[in-house]
Design an enzyme around this catalytic site. Structure first.
Site, PDB file in Angstrom:
ATOM      1  N   ARG A  41       0.810  -1.213   0.000  1.00 51.22           N
ATOM      2  CA  ARG A  41       0.000   0.000   0.000  1.00 51.22           C
ATOM      3  C   ARG A  41       0.848   1.271   0.000  1.00 51.22           C
ATOM      4  NH1 ARG A  41      -3.816   0.019  -2.441  1.00 51.22           N
ATOM      5  NH2 ARG A  41      -2.693   1.678  -3.458  1.00 51.22           N
ATOM      6  N   LYS A  62       4.385  38.806  -1.588  1.00 52.51           N
ATOM      7  CA  LYS A  62       3.035  38.536  -2.081  1.00 52.51           C
ATOM      8  C   LYS A  62       2.076  39.636  -1.647  1.00 52.51           C
ATOM      9  CE  LYS A  62       1.789  34.186  -2.070  1.00 52.51           C
ATOM     10  NZ  LYS A  62       1.804  33.890  -3.539  1.00 52.51           N
ATOM     11  N   GLU A  93       4.790  39.798  -6.331  1.00 48.14           N
ATOM     12  CA  GLU A  93       3.482  39.478  -6.900  1.00 48.14           C
ATOM     13  C   GLU A  93       2.609  40.721  -6.902  1.00 48.14           C
ATOM     14  OE1 GLU A  93       0.980  36.025  -5.353  1.00 48.14           O
ATOM     15  OE2 GLU A  93      -0.103  37.781  -4.561  1.00 48.14           O
ATOM     16  N   ASP A 111      -0.732  38.047 -10.940  1.00 50.40           N
ATOM     17  CA  ASP A 111      -1.602  37.065 -10.305  1.00 50.40           C
ATOM     18  C   ASP A 111      -3.061  37.278 -10.657  1.00 50.40           C
ATOM     19  OD1 ASP A 111      -2.049  34.855  -8.503  1.00 50.40           O
ATOM     20  OD2 ASP A 111      -2.848  36.307  -7.076  1.00 50.40           O
ATOM     21  N   LYS A 121       2.368  24.678  -2.836  1.00 45.00           N
ATOM     22  CA  LYS A 121       1.114  24.016  -2.450  1.00 45.00           C
ATOM     23  C   LYS A 121       1.280  22.505  -2.615  1.00 45.00           C
ATOM     24  CE  LYS A 121      -1.605  28.075  -3.694  1.00 45.00           C
ATOM     25  NZ  LYS A 121      -2.613  28.644  -4.616  1.00 45.00           N
TER      26      LYS A 121
END
Length: 285
Positions: free
Chosen positions: A99, A166, A199, A220, A134
């Site tokens: 597994r 950001k 950004e 963005d 992410k």
């Protein structure tokens, strides 16, 4: 670049400890200790291979007596019905590692396959397909390797690797000349090898960021028209990255605007694991 064996072993050991903390109760109850078997990982659908070393590690850490023979290498394409790797040896160990080995191989091959589709969609434009942070906690090094197996590239690996201002950073720095001065001050404090990216979410911010002389400007969630405008206005003064809501059905049009980099969190955070199965048979003793 492959993932170092010691890193793979650390990740796989943690996964095996989660899945098999005190021994495989089912295998130990049903399968005699002397039973040997041969198994093959067979593709139920086409794809790009990634993560063979993780599957091999899961098997060998479950039982060092298991012998594994890969039929292809990471980065290779395969069709439905193809064998990726065969395993021979103690059946209990094979079942105990099944597994964990399949989970990793299926997920990483899914990432490589998805990445290859994005790369193909952007082919001929010069735009580079890259991942984001992410990723699945604890699996970033493997998932980013899978992106490379699919022909993609990696963004900054972690918060310590590059400066990336950001929207929430910029919200604390002001606008216009105030923003420009804050970015220049930050740039002056960095080592000469550190990459600086900013950004923006509006063309209204572009002049202030351009004046700071940063290395990359991320546009963005821009419309296609605004992406093309941003590329024209930046005019080579910085790399241009497009990000935000990038999907397979939109990536070709985004690439056609002339951006240098397209980053997509979907490559790792929402990819579908490929359908791979482990077909097993008992060996004659």
């Amino acid at each position: 670049m492959p993932v170092p064996a010691r890193v793979i072993e650390r990740i796989v050991l943690a996964a095996l400890e989660e899945d098999n903390p005190r021994g495989d109760l089912t295998g130990n109850a049903l399968i005699p200790a002397h039973t040997t078997a041969t198994a093959a990982v067979v593709a139920r659908e086409p794809g790009i291979c990634a993560g063979l070393d993780t599957f091999i590690a899961a098997m060998r850490l479950s039982d060092p007596a298991l012998e594994l023979v890969p039929a292809l290498a990471d980065g290779d394409t395969f069709a439905a019905g193809d064998t990726l790797v065969t395993v021979t040896g103690p059946a209990r160990g094979l079942l105990a590692g099944e597994r964990v080995g399949l989970n990793l191989l299926q997920r990483l091959s899914g990432i490589a396959t998805a990445t290859a589709a994005y790369v193909a969609a952007a082919q001929g434009t010069g735009a580079r397909i890259v991942d984001t942070r992410k990723t699945t906690p604890g699996l970033r090094v493997l998932e980013r390797y899978a992106v490379r197996c699919g022909g993609g590239h990696n963004h900054r690996d972690n918060l310590s690797e590059a400066v990336m201002a950001k929207d929430n950073h910029l919200a604390l720095l002001g606008t216009g000349s105030e923003l420009t001065n804050a970015l220049r001050k930050a740039r002056a404090s960095l080592g000469h090898t550190v990459h600086f990216e900013v950004e923006i979410d509006s063309l209204d911010q572009l002049d202030a960021v351009l004046a700071a002389g940063v290395d990359t400007i991320m546009l963005d969630n821009f419309s296609l028209a605004d992406l093309a405008t941003g590329v024209r206005r930046i005019a080579g003064a910085a790399l241009v990255e497009a990000s935000g809501n990038v999907r397979l059905e939109t990536v070709a049009a985004i690439a056609a605007t002339g951006v240098d980099v397209i980053s997509s969190g979907a490559l790792t955070h929402s990819v579908r694991a490929l359908d791979l199965g482990l077909d097993i048979r008992m060996e004659a003793n």
